[in-house]
Design a protein around this motif. Structure first.
Motif, PDB file in Angstrom:
ATOM      1  N   LYS A 150     -25.105-116.144  20.301  1.00  0.00           N
ATOM      2  CA  LYS A 150     -25.048-115.375  21.555  1.00  0.00           C
ATOM      3  C   LYS A 150     -26.442-114.897  21.938  1.00  0.00           C
ATOM      4  O   LYS A 150     -26.858-115.005  23.113  1.00  0.00           O
ATOM      5  N   ILE A 179     -28.471-117.802  23.214  1.00  0.00           N
ATOM      6  CA  ILE A 179     -28.045-118.209  24.556  1.00  0.00           C
ATOM      7  C   ILE A 179     -28.585-117.244  25.601  1.00  0.00           C
ATOM      8  O   ILE A 179     -29.112-117.662  26.638  1.00  0.00           O
ATOM      9  N   ILE A 180     -28.491-115.947  25.344  1.00  0.00           N
ATOM     10  CA  ILE A 180     -28.982-114.934  26.283  1.00  0.00           C
ATOM     11  C   ILE A 180     -30.490-115.083  26.510  1.00  0.00           C
ATOM     12  O   ILE A 180     -30.987-114.929  27.633  1.00  0.00           O
ATOM     13  N   GLY A 195     -32.150-117.795  26.289  1.00  0.00           N
ATOM     14  CA  GLY A 195     -32.509-119.131  26.770  1.00  0.00           C
ATOM     15  C   GLY A 195     -32.979-120.065  25.676  1.00  0.00           C
ATOM     16  O   GLY A 195     -33.624-121.092  25.955  1.00  0.00           O
ATOM     17  N   TYR A 250     -31.162-121.903  23.709  1.00  0.00           N
ATOM     18  CA  TYR A 250     -30.115-122.875  23.377  1.00  0.00           C
ATOM     19  C   TYR A 250     -30.652-124.294  23.538  1.00  0.00           C
ATOM     20  O   TYR A 250     -31.735-124.524  24.116  1.00  0.00           O
ATOM     21  N   GLU A 269     -20.097-122.762  34.954  1.00  0.00           N
ATOM     22  CA  GLU A 269     -21.075-123.714  34.434  1.00  0.00           C
ATOM     23  C   GLU A 269     -20.572-125.145  34.649  1.00  0.00           C
ATOM     24  O   GLU A 269     -20.181-125.842  33.709  1.00  0.00           O
ATOM     25  N   LEU A 274     -28.195-123.593  31.595  1.00  0.00           N
ATOM     26  CA  LEU A 274     -27.128-122.710  32.054  1.00  0.00           C
ATOM     27  C   LEU A 274     -27.531-122.044  33.364  1.00  0.00           C
ATOM     28  O   LEU A 274     -28.705-121.714  33.566  1.00  0.00           O
ATOM     29  N   THR A 306     -25.496-117.360  32.927  1.00  0.00           N
ATOM     30  CA  THR A 306     -25.406-116.944  31.527  1.00  0.00           C
ATOM     31  C   THR A 306     -24.616-115.656  31.323  1.00  0.00           C
ATOM     32  O   THR A 306     -23.774-115.560  30.428  1.00  0.00           O
ATOM     33  N   SER A 307     -24.867-114.653  32.148  1.00  0.00           N
ATOM     34  CA  SER A 307     -24.212-113.355  31.942  1.00  0.00           C
ATOM     35  C   SER A 307     -22.700-113.448  32.103  1.00  0.00           C
ATOM     36  O   SER A 307     -21.941-112.887  31.301  1.00  0.00           O
ATOM     37  N   ILE A 329     -21.185-115.323  29.079  1.00  0.00           N
ATOM     38  CA  ILE A 329     -21.040-114.448  27.913  1.00  0.00           C
ATOM     39  C   ILE A 329     -19.858-113.510  28.093  1.00  0.00           C
ATOM     40  O   ILE A 329     -19.066-113.287  27.158  1.00  0.00           O
TER      41      ILE A 329
END
Length: 242
Positions: A30, A33-34, A36, A38, A79, A193, A196-197, A200
């Motif tokens: 997580k 991913i937040i 960036g 990934y 997405e 992505l 993103t927010s 999540i």
């Protein structure tokens, strides 16, 4: 035949460790991913990927797969450029017998050598249940968490590892990592992505969602590409459990 008491021994500890593993994976991923950090996979867009192998897979039942699609339907509008597994491709990897690599062909092996070993390794294994509950993530995909109801999955893997150690045929079991989970990958990142927010937020909503419990009555040996896409998968043999 496997003793039921023996098969269930230690399963609570195993499930606890599995839950902790999934949880640690989720929170680590997580954050990536937040931030960036990934990974995207451009090869999933091509039909020219020549990475193939053979794998033992478990297929969830239709009801469970439909529940997963309901989850995916909430992510797709957020997405739309990511890769979403259709029902036909959703699976649990029981064991990667020959991990996918460029140029592998069924002409390289004798299929009967593998099916006979697998039949022996599955001897005495009775049907068992797996519950899909909650989601986790890696830095490249979104995963549905699987929890076996007893120790059968571990027993199968251990028995097959022992069987394959005693023969001199091509295999790459545990070469990448020793698989211990019962998860199913359902989304792969193939593009940056865009939301993103909200992604999540939706993942958090499904962290403990119950997708269903299904009985494993059979296991498939398949020839497959890296992503287990139906158009490339060939079922070599279906093994029915006792």
């Amino acid at each position: 035949m496997i003793n039921t008491k023996t098969a269930k021994q230690g399963i609570s500890v195993y499930q606890m460790n599995l839950k902790e593993h999934y949880s640690n994976l989720y929170y680590t991923s997580k954050e990536k991913i937040i931030k960036g950090l990934y990974k995207t996979d451009p090869l999933i867009n091509t039909d020219n990927d020549t990475r193939f192998g053979i794998t033992l897979v478990i297929r969830p039942d239709q009801q469970t797969k439909n529940a997963i699609q309901s989850f995916l339907s909430e992510i797709i509008p957020l997405e739309p450029h990511q890769y979403y597994y259709p029902n036909s491709d959703i699976h649990i990897t029981l064991l990667s017998v020959i991990s996918c690599y460029n140029g592998f062909s069924l002409d390289n092996i004798t299929i009967e050598d593998y099916t006979s070993i697998i039949e022996e390794g599955l001897n005495g294994i009775r049907p068992f249940k797996i519950s899909f509950k909650g989601i986790t993530a890696s830095d490249s995909c979104i995963i549905v968490q699987g929890f076996p109801d007893d120790n059968s999955l571990n027993l199968i893997r251990d028995q097959l590892r022992s069987q394959f150690k005693n023969v001199s045929i091509e295999q790459s079991i545990d070469k990448r990592y020793a698989i211990q989970t019962a998860h199913a990958t359902v989304i792969r990142f193939r593009a940056p992505l865009t939301n993103t927010s909200k992604l999540i937020t939706t993942l958090e909503k499904y962290r403990d969602h119950n997708f269903g419990t299904f009985t494993v009555n059979s296991i498939e040996l398949v020839y497959n590409d890296w992503y287990q896409r139906k158009k490339f998968v060939k079922t070599l043999k279906t093994f029915n459990l006792d």
